[in-house]
Design a protein around this motif. Structure first.
Motif, PDB file in Angstrom:
ATOM      1  N   ARG A 136       0.835  -1.207   0.000  1.00  5.93           N
ATOM      2  CA  ARG A 136       0.000   0.000   0.000  1.00  5.93           C
ATOM      3  C   ARG A 136       0.867   1.252   0.000  1.00  5.93           C
ATOM      4  N   ASP A 137       1.951   1.212   0.758  1.00  2.00           N
ATOM      5  CA  ASP A 137       2.850   2.368   0.798  1.00  2.00           C
ATOM      6  C   ASP A 137       3.533   2.574  -0.545  1.00  2.00           C
ATOM      7  N   VAL A 138       3.936   1.487  -1.193  1.00  2.00           N
ATOM      8  CA  VAL A 138       4.562   1.597  -2.515  1.00  2.00           C
ATOM      9  C   VAL A 138       3.606   2.255  -3.495  1.00  2.00           C
ATOM     10  N   VAL A 139       2.360   1.829  -3.476  1.00  2.00           N
ATOM     11  CA  VAL A 139       1.353   2.382  -4.385  1.00  2.00           C
ATOM     12  C   VAL A 139       1.153   3.870  -4.125  1.00  2.00           C
ATOM     13  N   ARG A 140       0.975   4.238  -2.877  1.00  2.00           N
ATOM     14  CA  ARG A 140       0.727   5.650  -2.544  1.00  2.00           C
ATOM     15  C   ARG A 140       1.943   6.527  -2.832  1.00  2.00           C
ATOM     16  N   ASP A 154     -15.900  -0.038  -0.790  1.00  2.00           N
ATOM     17  CA  ASP A 154     -16.055  -1.482  -0.616  1.00  2.00           C
ATOM     18  C   ASP A 154     -14.939  -2.202  -1.367  1.00  2.00           C
ATOM     19  N   PRO A 155     -13.831  -2.536  -0.681  1.00  2.00           N
ATOM     20  CA  PRO A 155     -12.693  -3.172  -1.367  1.00  2.00           C
ATOM     21  C   PRO A 155     -13.064  -4.460  -2.095  1.00  2.00           C
ATOM     22  N   SER A 178      -7.717   1.357  -6.333  1.00  2.00           N
ATOM     23  CA  SER A 178      -8.287   2.021  -5.165  1.00  2.00           C
ATOM     24  C   SER A 178      -7.577   3.345  -4.882  1.00  2.00           C
ATOM     25  N   ALA A 179      -6.245   3.319  -4.883  1.00  2.00           N
ATOM     26  CA  ALA A 179      -5.481   4.545  -4.614  1.00  2.00           C
ATOM     27  C   ALA A 179      -5.735   5.590  -5.696  1.00  2.00           C
ATOM     28  N   LEU A 180      -5.829   5.144  -6.942  1.00  2.00           N
ATOM     29  CA  LEU A 180      -6.081   6.071  -8.051  1.00  2.00           C
ATOM     30  C   LEU A 180      -7.418   6.770  -7.884  1.00  2.00           C
ATOM     31  N   LEU A 181      -8.458   6.011  -7.562  1.00  2.00           N
ATOM     32  CA  LEU A 181      -9.795   6.582  -7.436  1.00  2.00           C
ATOM     33  C   LEU A 181      -9.906   7.464  -6.195  1.00  2.00           C
TER      34      LEU A 181
END
Length: 399
Positions: free
Chosen positions: A70-74, A247-248, A365-368
């Protein structure tokens, strides 16, 4: 040569499981694919797969997802959000590059943007070489470019990574390091089973290049298509799309539905080593070329209602994954299925800890969450150098 095309869901599933059908789609891409896991057959494939399977366990994926993915993505997304715009193709490659390099065993000593740029460039070129059967360019020109990229990649990244692992393995053999101190990656696994596998450094180079391009290319492609399908769904059904943002599990369904509609490889190809007869009576002669039309099978109306419609809420028959045949099947089923696509939400509440969302869902998810939407002034463009339905660029803006 006789060519037989299978485009029904059940026929493709049966063909994937036939042991006398040998992988043939990547024959043209031997410059980067020769002797890689994906093209091996029989005992050679079984032994290599057993060694590499140890790296692809659900517990490992779950740990990666919870501890750092998650940190890599963000962190990768942050500068693009600050700038107010991005290209999803580039963003997808950059986001997944660190993970695919780690899985392959390619060290990034500095973690710099220059390293990421180089790996991004190599991965795209290796991908072009692997999919030569679909190129619209002169194949010999592409092969020459891939060979040059392999030489540069070998000198810049693989040899230093190889030297470090050999040193670590020597220290482990001498009792200086414990098992948990060794890297868990493809390169280390191959080195530890060198004699058993009967490989050389040329095969080692292609295997690492294969993992680098396969993981990054397919994931970046799925990410871009997932965003595109979600944007279209949000326009048609805004209330349902809005619910998915919180809602993941539903967002993961969006990714799985995208994979069904846009499999990374729209066809698979096999060569019959022996005569075979399918359950419906279709005869496959020895030596025949067998084309498995995955794109068509994933839209088989006997299995998927309204098969051409993007519908994350659809129900699917028992035993049919929501992504259809997007990850292949049988002995050559994608080794990274759960890493990219995750594990669907379990039916029992006490098994919720088993779910793995997968890298594509995390990226979407991060993009949206960052408020991405298609750039109204710069429309998306398809790749002119491929007959596959790939985006060459997909500009978005944030806010």
């Amino acid at each position: 040569m006789t060519t037989i095309t299978l485009d029904g869901y059940a026929d493709v599933r049966e063909a994937f499981r036939l042991r006398d059908l040998k992988q043939a789609l990547y024959d043209e891409g031997g410059v980067v694919m020769a002797d890689c896991l994906l093209v091996l057959h029989g005992d050679d494939h079984r032994v290599r797969r057993r060694v590499e399977n140890r790296l692809f366990r659900r517990g490992t994926f779950r740990h990666w997802e919870r501890e750092f993915l998650r940190d890599v993505v963000r962190d990768t997304l942050a500068p693009f959000v600050a700038e107010g715009r991005a290209d999803l193709v580039e963003l997808g490659y950059r986001t997944i590059m660190s993970l695919t390099a780690m899985v392959a065993g390619i060290d990034r000593p500095t973690g710099s943007a220059a390293e990421a740029d180089a790996l991004y460039r190599y991965a795209k070129k290796f991908s072009e070489g692997a999919t030569l059967v679909h190129t619209t360019r002169d194949p010999e020109v592409v092969r020459a470019e891939v060979r040059e990229a392999l030489e540069e990649f070998d000198a810049t990244f693989l040899q230093p990574s190889l030297a470090r692992r050999r040193e670590l393995l020597a220290r482990h053999a001498a009792g200086e390091l414990d098992e948990q101190d060794l890297p868990r990656d493809v390169l280390t696994g191959l080195l530890r089973h060198w004699d058993e596998l009967g490989i050389d450094e040329a095969i080692l180079l292609r295997e690492c290049a294969f993992y680098l391009q396969a993981g990054s290319h397919s994931t970046a492609d799925a990410f871009t298509h997932s965003a595109d399908e979600f944007f279209g769904w949000a326009r048609r059904e805004p209330a349902a799309a809005e619910k998915a943002l919180g809602d993941p599990a539903l967002l993961q369904r969006c990714v799985h539905e995208t994979l069904r509609l846009h499999p990374a490889s729209p066809v698979a190809q096999r060569r019959a080593l022996a005569r075979a007869v399918l359950r419906d009576g279709t005869e496959i002669p020895e030596g025949a070329s067998v084309v498995l039309d995955i794109a068509a099978a994933n839209r088989d109306p006997r299995v998927f209602e309204r098969p051409d419609v993007f519908d994350p809420l659809r129900e699917v028959p028992d035993g049919v994954p929501r992504w259809g045949h997007a990850f292949g099947g049988g002995m050559h089923a994608c080794i990274g299925t759960e890493l990219a696509g995750g594990v669907p939400e379990p039916e029992k509440a006490d098994q919720a800890h088993e779910q793995v969302l997968g890298t594509v869902t995390l990226m979407l998810s991060a993009l949206l969450e960052a408020g991405a939407r298609p750039d109204p002034e710069r429309p998306a463009q398809l790749d002119p150098n491929s007959s596959r339905h790939h985006f060459a660029s997909y500009p978005v803006v944030f806010g």
